[in-house]
Every structure is written in structure tokens, then in C-alpha cells.
Design a protein around this motif. Structure first.
Motif, PDB file in Angstrom:
ATOM      1  N   LEU A  20      48.657  46.177 -10.497  1.00 56.51           N
ATOM      2  CA  LEU A  20      49.302  47.143 -11.376  1.00 56.51           C
ATOM      3  C   LEU A  20      48.479  47.325 -12.652  1.00 56.51           C
ATOM      4  CD1 LEU A  20      51.652  49.028 -11.966  1.00 56.51           C
ATOM      5  CD2 LEU A  20      52.937  47.040 -12.794  1.00 56.51           C
ATOM      6  N   ALA A  21      47.881  46.261 -13.153  1.00 50.30           N
ATOM      7  CA  ALA A  21      47.021  46.362 -14.348  1.00 50.30           C
ATOM      8  C   ALA A  21      45.824  47.263 -14.068  1.00 50.30           C
ATOM      9  CB  ALA A  21      46.559  44.972 -14.786  1.00 50.30           C
ATOM     10  N   THR A  36      56.231  49.923 -17.187  1.00 45.94           N
ATOM     11  CA  THR A  36      55.985  50.133 -15.766  1.00 45.94           C
ATOM     12  C   THR A  36      57.096  49.539 -14.912  1.00 45.94           C
ATOM     13  OG1 THR A  36      54.647  48.110 -15.750  1.00 45.94           O
ATOM     14  CG2 THR A  36      53.452  50.194 -15.953  1.00 45.94           C
ATOM     15  N   VAL A  43      58.316  45.833 -14.625  1.00 46.14           N
ATOM     16  CA  VAL A  43      57.242  44.826 -14.649  1.00 46.14           C
ATOM     17  C   VAL A  43      56.734  44.716 -16.086  1.00 46.14           C
ATOM     18  CG1 VAL A  43      54.978  44.153 -13.782  1.00 46.14           C
ATOM     19  CG2 VAL A  43      56.560  45.391 -12.285  1.00 46.14           C
ATOM     20  N   ARG A  45      54.446  43.960 -19.319  1.00 49.35           N
ATOM     21  CA  ARG A  45      53.013  44.177 -19.524  1.00 49.35           C
ATOM     22  C   ARG A  45      52.190  42.947 -19.142  1.00 49.35           C
ATOM     23  NH1 ARG A  45      52.880  45.303 -25.088  1.00 49.35           N
ATOM     24  NH2 ARG A  45      54.120  47.096 -24.512  1.00 49.35           N
ATOM     25  N   ARG A  48      51.535  42.411 -15.215  1.00 49.92           N
ATOM     26  CA  ARG A  48      50.917  43.446 -14.387  1.00 49.92           C
ATOM     27  C   ARG A  48      49.727  42.957 -13.576  1.00 49.92           C
ATOM     28  NH1 ARG A  48      50.926  48.085 -19.069  1.00 49.92           N
ATOM     29  NH2 ARG A  48      53.191  48.354 -19.109  1.00 49.92           N
ATOM     30  N   THR A  61      55.677  55.023 -14.353  1.00 51.47           N
ATOM     31  CA  THR A  61      55.240  54.676 -15.705  1.00 51.47           C
ATOM     32  C   THR A  61      55.984  55.580 -16.687  1.00 51.47           C
ATOM     33  OG1 THR A  61      53.386  56.250 -15.752  1.00 51.47           O
ATOM     34  CG2 THR A  61      52.926  54.030 -14.903  1.00 51.47           C
TER      35      THR A  61
END
Length: 68
Positions: A20-21, A36, A43, A45, A48, A61
Motif C-alpha cells: 500500500l505504501a 487509506t 489502514v 499511515r 501501509r 484514498t
């Protein structure tokens, strides 16, 4: 190999193993400015990088609303 996900309702192909990052960085927006969710689950930060996206995932997002 690639996986097919949706990001804010739009189809997107990503490389297998994408986190996800990684996705947030690829979107070109400041990561700290986005909240997100994956498959309806928020989730944080700092989590991620540990979330590997898989085929069929739905990512959303949004800009968090702050204030009082």
C-alpha cells in the motif's frame, strides 16, 4: 506477474508484491495528506508498508477531515 486492483473505483494493474505504501507513492500525492482503506478497512499511515496488495483488492484514498 501483475495483480488487478481498484483505486477509488478505477481499475489498475500493479506488480505482484506491491505494498500500500508503494501504491500511495505511485499516486504522486503526499502520503501524509491521504488516509487509506483496503477492502473497507482503514489502514494507518505507519502500517501501509506491511500491507501487500493482492488481486481483487479495493483501495480507497481520501483526505482526512480534521477540526472540531
Amino acid at each position: 506477474m501483475s495483480s488487478n486492483i481498484t483505486v477509488n473505483g478505477e481499475a489498475r494493474a500493479i506488480a505482484e508484491g506491491t505494498t500500500l505504501a508503494d501504491l500511495v507513492a505511485a499516486l504522486g500525492q503526499a502520503p501524509q495528506a491521504l488516509a487509506t482503506a483496503v477492502n473497507g478497512e482503514f489502514v494507518p499511515r505507519d502500517a501501509r508498508a506491511g500491507v501487500r496488495l493482492k488481486d481483487g483488492d479495493a483501495v480507497f484514498t481520501f483526505q482526512p477531515i480534521t477540526g472540531g
